[in-house]
Scaffold this active site. Structure first.
Site, PDB file in Angstrom:
ATOM      1  N   ASP A   1      -9.373  -1.609   0.084  1.00 45.21           N
ATOM      2  CA  ASP A   1     -10.789  -1.535  -0.279  1.00 45.21           C
ATOM      3  C   ASP A   1     -11.466  -2.873  -0.003  1.00 45.21           C
ATOM      4  O   ASP A   1     -10.888  -3.754   0.614  1.00 45.21           O
ATOM      5  CB  ASP A   1     -10.939  -1.122  -1.746  1.00 45.21           C
ATOM      6  CG  ASP A   1     -10.113  -2.003  -2.672  1.00 45.21           C
ATOM      7  OD1 ASP A   1      -9.902  -3.189  -2.343  1.00 45.21           O
ATOM      8  OD2 ASP A   1      -9.653  -1.514  -3.719  1.00 45.21           O
TER       9      ASP A   1
ATOM     10  N   GLU B   1      -1.251   2.843   1.327  1.00 39.80           N
ATOM     11  CA  GLU B   1      -2.143   1.696   1.116  1.00 39.80           C
ATOM     12  C   GLU B   1      -1.332   0.412   1.033  1.00 39.80           C
ATOM     13  O   GLU B   1      -0.339   0.330   0.310  1.00 39.80           O
ATOM     14  CB  GLU B   1      -2.964   1.865  -0.157  1.00 39.80           C
ATOM     15  CG  GLU B   1      -4.006   0.763  -0.327  1.00 39.80           C
ATOM     16  CD  GLU B   1      -4.942   0.998  -1.506  1.00 39.80           C
ATOM     17  OE1 GLU B   1      -6.023   0.376  -1.524  1.00 39.80           O
ATOM     18  OE2 GLU B   1      -4.610   1.805  -2.397  1.00 39.80           O
TER      19      GLU B   1
END
Length: 621
Positions: A80, A474
């Site tokens: 992110d 991720e």
């Protein structure tokens, strides 16, 4: 990190056994280079001219402006675009610890300069984030608004509000971890940039005092962090962790006493852990204190430090499957703690096993487990088995390091790598449009996130390479930070280690400093170049006196010095700050030339008088 679902118990939880020897050899040097390169993909702020991840560009250029503070820089934690202070600080601490232990090996592979750059990118940001002694900015952006959008950092339109802790809104865990990062980094830069090192240590002192005086959990003050990086373990572990790093950085007995006096009440001597990471630091503290004990630094606190050491060994034995309670592993031999980004626990545990193996070997000790005494080499073999699994020695034959090997994740849960580079297509990617156009694509990422360690497989070695599978695909900076130390160690060979300070078994004796004579360089080549050497410290280990020498090379000419080659003879120990090429030494990897009037410093340690440093060749432009 997309969402916080982690539950932590401060009791021993899982079973770990030693993975068999790797099926095939790995190029640890290449893996080290890639793992350090990943940090450049995570940079926020104004990217430097020597940025190697060229598909990235400047981002977050107004961070902190609304709060009247410059918070441009730092790292995005994972896939992110939020800057979370707690995991960022842990990342910097672990990168620094890796360099402190294995900087020599990094230098040998030409990666020390890149590693130093990675640390400094973080510490430069922390200096900005700590504008007053009792104020620390701990987050920029918030996960909720950020995760609603799928945008590359260069396009982000999300809320970039800055969140801070202060005496009225404390955060001892955040301030403590940041103090640890600054203290550890001050050791890293002590030789190459002493003024910067002193600045970092001053921030570390202030942050520790702030953390200790105004106690509280940071996520009670920065509540937007609770869903993503909740401090479940509290702040006592970070206070001990910071004290340990401040002692190592300063040799100030205050911090050694702090560890002794507070060891029982804060859990340092009580918690036997089977995990180590950005939240729970106890095993890291216990490992450092065990090192102090082996170095003969415990003094009157030896009994308390023995209790810390017993808990450190509890952790190590659980990793080997030889403890009273052991940790879980997958059928393929990987440590397994949780389904969400399990790899963070693998790399951090493996790092502790690696350094503890070397501490034991240096002090000629063995590991004491419930099943009996264990040779230190078993810990290193265990760490190697975990790294080899990551690099592809596993049931799926999958490398969990992006860009390493032939079979690695292609659809990484990462905004920047999954969207076409702004340098290739500058068309604006909107908040929700990114999901529709890029997130939902089933194709490989347009940008290779080289070196990223993804979350990894589940408890049964299964892995789905899908962008929406954020639990497994991720990456995170704190996955890589401990790994760079292990890779440097393994790349140096099974017996090639040399700690920054040799371990001693008693208090160092004060020894006279030998008088140094600066060797004269050949008159034909040394005229514009001045070389000065001095002893900066000395100590006794097993009857042998070791000296640390600082050597300064100064360009006295009015031109830029290029292509410098030095010949160094009568050198009997490790050297930092130069790159060896054949029989010569040249500029370190982070330095291409030396401007007029400027100096460079390199350091070496050995048990003899000063080495002979001569100028072989150079050019002026």
């Amino acid at each position: 990190m997309e969402k916080f679902v982690r539950l932590v118990s401060l009791a021993p939880l899982f079973l770990l056994l030693c993975f068999p020897l790797a099926l095939a050899g790995h190029d640890y040097g290449a893996a080290l280079s890639k793992s350090i390169l990943f940090f450049e993909a995570q940079r926020s702020g104004v990217l430097p001219h020597n940025q190697r991840v060229t598909w990235r560009s400047h981002s977050g250029l107004y961070d902190g402006k609304a709060s009247g503070v410059n918070l441009v820089g730092g790292y995005y934690d994972a896939g992110d675009n939020v800057k979370f202070g707690l995991p960022m600080a842990f990342t910097v601490t672990m990168m620094s610890w890796s360099i402190i232990e294995y900087g020599k090996q990094m230098a040998s592979s030409g990666e020390l300069g890149h590693a130093l750059d990675a640390v400094k990118w973080g510490t430069d940001y922390f200096i900005k984030a700590h504008p007053e002694p009792n104020v620390l900015y701990g987050e920029v952006g918030d996960g909720n608004t950020d995760h609603y959008c799928w945008q590359r950092p260069e396009d982000m339109t999300t809320d970039r509000r800055a969140y801070k802790i202060s005496p009225s809104n404390p955060g001892s865990d955040l301030a403590g971890e940041t103090a640890a990062a600054m203290a550890a980094a001050s050791i890293v830069f002590r030789r190459t940039n002493p003024a910067y090192s002193r600045e970092l240590l001053q921030h570390a002192y202030q942050l520790f005092d702030f953390a200790d005086k105004y106690r509280g959990k940071y996520d009670s003050s920065i509540t937007v962090a609770q869903k993503y990086y909740r401090s479940i373990s509290g702040y006592n572990d970070e206070l001990l962790w910071a004290a340990a790093w401040l002692y190592q950085a300063s040799n100030n007995e205050y911090y050694l006493n702090y560890l002794a006096v507070n060891g029982d009440s804060m859990g340092g001597t009580g918690w036997g852990m089977t995990e180590f990471g950005w939240d729970v630091k106890y095993s890291g503290v216990q490992t450092l204190v065990a090192k102090f004990l082996m170095q003969g630094k415990a003094g009157k606190h030896a009994a308390v430090f023995q209790k810390y050491t017993a808990k450190a060994e509890y952790f190590m034995c659980s990793c080997l499957g030889k403890g009273s309670r052991n940790a879980q592993k997958t059928p393929g031999g990987l440590l397994f703690r949780q389904r969400w980004n399990n790899m963070q626990f693998v790399t951090s545990a493996s790092f502790l096993a690696t350094v503890y193996s070397d501490y034991l070997t240096s002090s000629r000790r063995t590991l004491k487990c419930a099943s009996g005494n264990v040779a230190p080499s078993e810990l290193l073999s265990f760490a190697k088995s975990q790294v080899d699994y990551i690099l592809g020695d596993n049931p799926r034959a999958t490398s969990y390091m992006v860009g390493y090997g032939n079979n690695y994740p292609q659809q990484v849960h990462h905004r920047g790598s999954s969207i076409v580079s702004i340098k290739k297509d500058s068309s604006f990617v909107s908040c929700r449009g990114g999901y529709a156009t890029w997130f939902s694509r089933k194709a490989s990422d347009p940008n290779l996130l080289t070196g990223a360690i993804v979350g990894g497989p589940d408890a049964y070695d299964n892995f789905a390479d899908q962008r929406d599978n954020y639990e497994q695909t991720e990456p995170a900076t704190y996955n890589n930070a401990p790994l760079i130390g292990i890779l440097a160690r393994l790349g140096g060979g099974q017996s090639s280690y040399n700690q920054l300070l040799p371990v001693v078994t008693s208090q160092p004796k004060q020894t006279p400093v030998p008088k140094l004579l600066t060797p004269a360089a050949p008159a034909s080549t040394s005229g514009p170049i001045a070389i000065a050497q001095k002893v900066t410290s000395s100590w006794v280990s097993k009857g042998v006196t070791y000296y640390r020498y600082s050597t300064t090379v100064t360009n006295k000419s009015g031109k830029t010095l290029n292509n410098l080659k030095l010949t160094i003879s009568k050198l009997y120990g490790p050297l930092w700050g130069l790159t060896k090429t054949g029989d010569s030494y040249v500029f370190p990897s982070w330095l291409n030339s030396l401007p007029a009037g400027k100096s460079l410093e390199f350091v070496y340690i050995h048990a003899a008088s000063a080495a002979n440093v001569l100028v072989s060749s150079y050019s002026l432009a």
